[in-house]
Design a protein around this motif. Structure first.
Motif, PDB file in Angstrom:
ATOM      1  N   ALA A 108     -25.483 -26.090   7.896  1.00 25.86           N
ATOM      2  CA  ALA A 108     -25.782 -24.766   8.436  1.00 25.86           C
ATOM      3  C   ALA A 108     -24.516 -24.162   9.031  1.00 25.86           C
ATOM      4  CB  ALA A 108     -26.874 -24.847   9.495  1.00 25.86           C
ATOM      5  N   LYS A 109     -24.531 -22.839   9.186  1.00 27.72           N
ATOM      6  CA  LYS A 109     -23.391 -22.136   9.766  1.00 27.72           C
ATOM      7  C   LYS A 109     -23.883 -21.054  10.721  1.00 27.72           C
ATOM      8  CE  LYS A 109     -20.173 -22.714   5.893  1.00 27.72           C
ATOM      9  NZ  LYS A 109     -19.378 -22.015   4.871  1.00 27.72           N
ATOM     10  N   LYS A 110     -23.019 -20.754  11.685  1.00 24.83           N
ATOM     11  CA  LYS A 110     -23.246 -19.624  12.575  1.00 24.83           C
ATOM     12  C   LYS A 110     -22.064 -18.668  12.449  1.00 24.83           C
ATOM     13  CE  LYS A 110     -26.086 -21.741  16.221  1.00 24.83           C
ATOM     14  NZ  LYS A 110     -26.163 -22.046  17.664  1.00 24.83           N
ATOM     15  N   TYR A 111     -22.377 -17.390  12.358  1.00 28.75           N
ATOM     16  CA  TYR A 111     -21.358 -16.355  12.377  1.00 28.75           C
ATOM     17  C   TYR A 111     -21.622 -15.425  13.552  1.00 28.75           C
ATOM     18  CZ  TYR A 111     -19.534 -17.444   7.716  1.00 28.75           C
ATOM     19  OH  TYR A 111     -18.934 -18.062   6.648  1.00 28.75           O
ATOM     20  N   LEU A 112     -20.552 -14.981  14.167  1.00 21.42           N
ATOM     21  CA  LEU A 112     -20.633 -14.009  15.255  1.00 21.42           C
ATOM     22  C   LEU A 112     -20.028 -12.697  14.776  1.00 21.42           C
ATOM     23  CD1 LEU A 112     -20.688 -12.956  18.263  1.00 21.42           C
ATOM     24  CD2 LEU A 112     -18.470 -14.090  18.535  1.00 21.42           C
ATOM     25  N   TYR A 113     -20.789 -11.608  14.995  1.00 24.14           N
ATOM     26  CA  TYR A 113     -20.217 -10.291  14.731  1.00 24.14           C
ATOM     27  C   TYR A 113     -20.188  -9.521  16.045  1.00 24.14           C
ATOM     28  CZ  TYR A 113     -18.496  -6.303  12.254  1.00 24.14           C
ATOM     29  OH  TYR A 113     -17.668  -5.305  11.819  1.00 24.14           O
ATOM     30  N   ARG A 114     -18.998  -9.052  16.416  1.00 25.46           N
ATOM     31  CA  ARG A 114     -18.801  -8.396  17.720  1.00 25.46           C
ATOM     32  C   ARG A 114     -18.567  -6.888  17.541  1.00 25.46           C
ATOM     33  NH1 ARG A 114     -15.714 -11.775  21.902  1.00 25.46           N
ATOM     34  NH2 ARG A 114     -17.877 -12.445  22.180  1.00 25.46           N
ATOM     35  N   ILE A 115     -19.276  -6.121  18.353  1.00 24.51           N
ATOM     36  CA  ILE A 115     -19.193  -4.662  18.320  1.00 24.51           C
ATOM     37  C   ILE A 115     -18.759  -4.157  19.697  1.00 24.51           C
ATOM     38  CG2 ILE A 115     -20.528  -2.520  18.056  1.00 24.51           C
ATOM     39  CD1 ILE A 115     -22.459  -4.189  16.247  1.00 24.51           C
TER      40      ILE A 115
END
Length: 245
Positions: A108-115
């Motif tokens: 599994a993977k986690k991605y972070l998207y920052r705004i």
């Protein structure tokens, strides 16, 4: 033959992505292979858990390589820290089972998207967050995100053209957190298609701006058509957050 596992982080701002190209100085993989090859005196191939695109960052990328070198892991770690550029850091180095493969063994993977959500962009975040000047409706974004959780065909959320490869993935959770002017979206799943996280993010942003209804997400998924979803969010806000084995 040793199989070495690395955990590394990098600022992808000045690179053309992870994957080695002809100009190795412009890729993460190329930079690391160059240093490791000099260190060992061998032609080293580094295998990453996945390929990050140009401008994408990593907080905990995982990679492995094979070597005959007699150097101990701590010495390798010190060498990498000394000779890699400052925007690439190897955090951990250890010998693992010969069968370990950083990409094929990933569960599994986690991605972070920052705004950065404010009228004016923040000059200190310009390389590490997508600037959205108009106020985003977080509740609507959370409602829309719920439709994306589960096992689905994510054809509408990828630019992958191949008709032979399955577009089915399982997304375990999408958490949207807000603190002051920063909005973090954390995607957790068993795998992600090419540009999938950035397209899901762009679609959620359009929901937050009132351009797409949260309920429309169900039809976007079932339509299996890229043109139904929102835009592809910029690469600078995306981080590979964690890889699970």
């Amino acid at each position: 033959m040793k199989n070495m596992k690395m955990i590394l982080q990098y600022d992808g701002s000045r690179y053309q992505g992870w994957q080695r190209l002809g100009d190795s100085d412009r890729t993460i993989q190329g930079k690391i292979e160059k240093v490791l090859s000099v260190m060992t005196g061998e032609d080293i191939e580094v295998i990453g858990s996945g390929r990050t695109d140009a401008g994408v960052h990593a907080i905990r990328q995982v990679a492995n390589f094979h070597t005959e070198s007699s150097m101990v892991p701590e010495a390798m770690l010190d060498y990498c820290y000394r000779y890699l550029p400052e925007d690439i850091v190897v955090l951990d180095m250890q010998e693992v089972d010969k069968m370990f493969h950083s990409r094929y063994n990933a569960k599994a993977k986690k991605y972070l998207y920052r705004i950065w959500n404010d009228r004016f962009h923040n000059p200190f975040y310009r390389k590490y967050a997508c600037h959205i000047p108009n106020c985003l409706d977080i509740d609507s974004m959370r409602q829309a995100a719920r439709f994306l959780i589960g096992e689905h065909d994510y054809t509408s959320f990828t630019t992958l053209k191949s008709k032979k490869k399955s577009k089915v993935r399982r997304v375990y959770s999408i958490d949207i957190e807000i603190k002051d002017k920063i909005i973090d979206i954390i995607f957790y799943g068993n795998g992600f298609l090419y540009n999938m996280v950035r397209i899901m993010t762009g679609t959620l942003i359009e929901v937050g701006l009132g351009k797409i209804s949260p309920d429309a997400m169900e039809n976007i998924l079932s339509g299996k058509d890229r043109s139904l979803a929102g835009y592809t969010a910029p690469s600078n806000g995306l981080f590979l957050y964690e890889v699970e084995y």
